[in-house]
Motif scaffolding. Sequence first.
Motif, PDB file in Angstrom:
ATOM      1  N   ALA A 107       0.836  -1.209   0.000  1.00 51.76           N
ATOM      2  CA  ALA A 107       0.000   0.000   0.000  1.00 51.76           C
ATOM      3  C   ALA A 107       0.868   1.255   0.000  1.00 51.76           C
ATOM      4  O   ALA A 107       0.575   2.229  -0.714  1.00 51.76           O
ATOM      5  N   HIS A 132      -1.302  10.901   4.558  1.00 53.60           N
ATOM      6  CA  HIS A 132      -1.702  10.000   3.469  1.00 53.60           C
ATOM      7  C   HIS A 132      -1.252   8.568   3.741  1.00 53.60           C
ATOM      8  O   HIS A 132      -2.017   7.619   3.526  1.00 53.60           O
ATOM      9  N   LEU A 135      -3.349   6.902   6.451  1.00 57.37           N
ATOM     10  CA  LEU A 135      -4.648   6.440   5.942  1.00 57.37           C
ATOM     11  C   LEU A 135      -4.504   5.123   5.176  1.00 57.37           C
ATOM     12  O   LEU A 135      -5.364   4.244   5.297  1.00 57.37           O
ATOM     13  N   ARG A 136      -3.428   4.981   4.411  1.00 59.71           N
ATOM     14  CA  ARG A 136      -3.218   3.728   3.675  1.00 59.71           C
ATOM     15  C   ARG A 136      -2.959   2.561   4.622  1.00 59.71           C
ATOM     16  O   ARG A 136      -3.431   1.452   4.402  1.00 59.71           O
ATOM     17  N   ILE A 138      -4.082   2.378   7.725  1.00 60.45           N
ATOM     18  CA  ILE A 138      -5.368   2.102   8.386  1.00 60.45           C
ATOM     19  C   ILE A 138      -6.261   1.272   7.463  1.00 60.45           C
ATOM     20  O   ILE A 138      -6.994   0.389   7.933  1.00 60.45           O
ATOM     21  N   ASP A 139      -6.208   1.516   6.154  1.00 58.43           N
ATOM     22  CA  ASP A 139      -6.987   0.705   5.210  1.00 58.43           C
ATOM     23  C   ASP A 139      -6.590  -0.762   5.281  1.00 58.43           C
ATOM     24  O   ASP A 139      -7.418  -1.642   5.089  1.00 58.43           O
ATOM     25  N   VAL A 140      -5.323  -1.032   5.575  1.00 53.68           N
ATOM     26  CA  VAL A 140      -4.837  -2.415   5.596  1.00 53.68           C
ATOM     27  C   VAL A 140      -5.064  -3.070   6.955  1.00 53.68           C
ATOM     28  O   VAL A 140      -5.597  -4.179   7.028  1.00 53.68           O
ATOM     29  N   GLY A 142      -6.556  -1.589   9.856  1.00 51.04           N
ATOM     30  CA  GLY A 142      -7.646  -1.076  10.676  1.00 51.04           C
ATOM     31  C   GLY A 142      -7.142   0.047  11.566  1.00 51.04           C
ATOM     32  O   GLY A 142      -5.942   0.225  11.766  1.00 51.04           O
ATOM     33  N   GLU A 143      -8.088   0.802  12.106  1.00 57.75           N
ATOM     34  CA  GLU A 143      -7.713   1.975  12.896  1.00 57.75           C
ATOM     35  C   GLU A 143      -7.334   1.632  14.336  1.00 57.75           C
ATOM     36  O   GLU A 143      -6.480   2.274  14.932  1.00 57.75           O
TER      37      GLU A 143
END
Length: 157
Positions: A107, A132, A135-136, A138-140, A142-143
């Motif tokens: 990512a 940025h 955020l990438r 977190i997409d993988v 999770g937060e």
Amino acid sequence: MSDQTAETEAKKGGSGLVLGLILAVIGAAGGYAAVGLDLLGLRHVPEVAADHGYVAPAAGVFLEIPQIIVMNGPFLSGRHLRFRGSLEVRPEDAEQVQILMPRVVDALQNFLRSVKAEYFDYPDAIDQFRDHMRLRVIDVIGEAPLIDLLILELVPN
């Protein structure tokens, strides 16, 4: 007689003024001493409780992201971007995030390939990079597991 009366009244007024000034200075010095030495018991020092009820946040575990080098610009230009960083994650999630690290690297590589060389001229570029990339990540993963993303090295060559 009027001259003598006026003269005695002037002496009385002058001595009253001097006496008033002396009493004012003594009163001020006494008040200052009483407050400074806490003779009146006005200063209240609260007792320090042994347990403040404050619990420090749990320290995160730092997982190093493998170094990423991507081409930046046309292939023959020889320009590249080098990135090295770490993820701070909750200790209980460290093993799961380590398993997902190849996806995190993928990512981040995709994002870094899309960065234009001119983007580094902006003064707040590093903050925007961090946002940025966070955020990438977190997409993988999770937060919840992610505490922070640390940029250790970001060098355009």
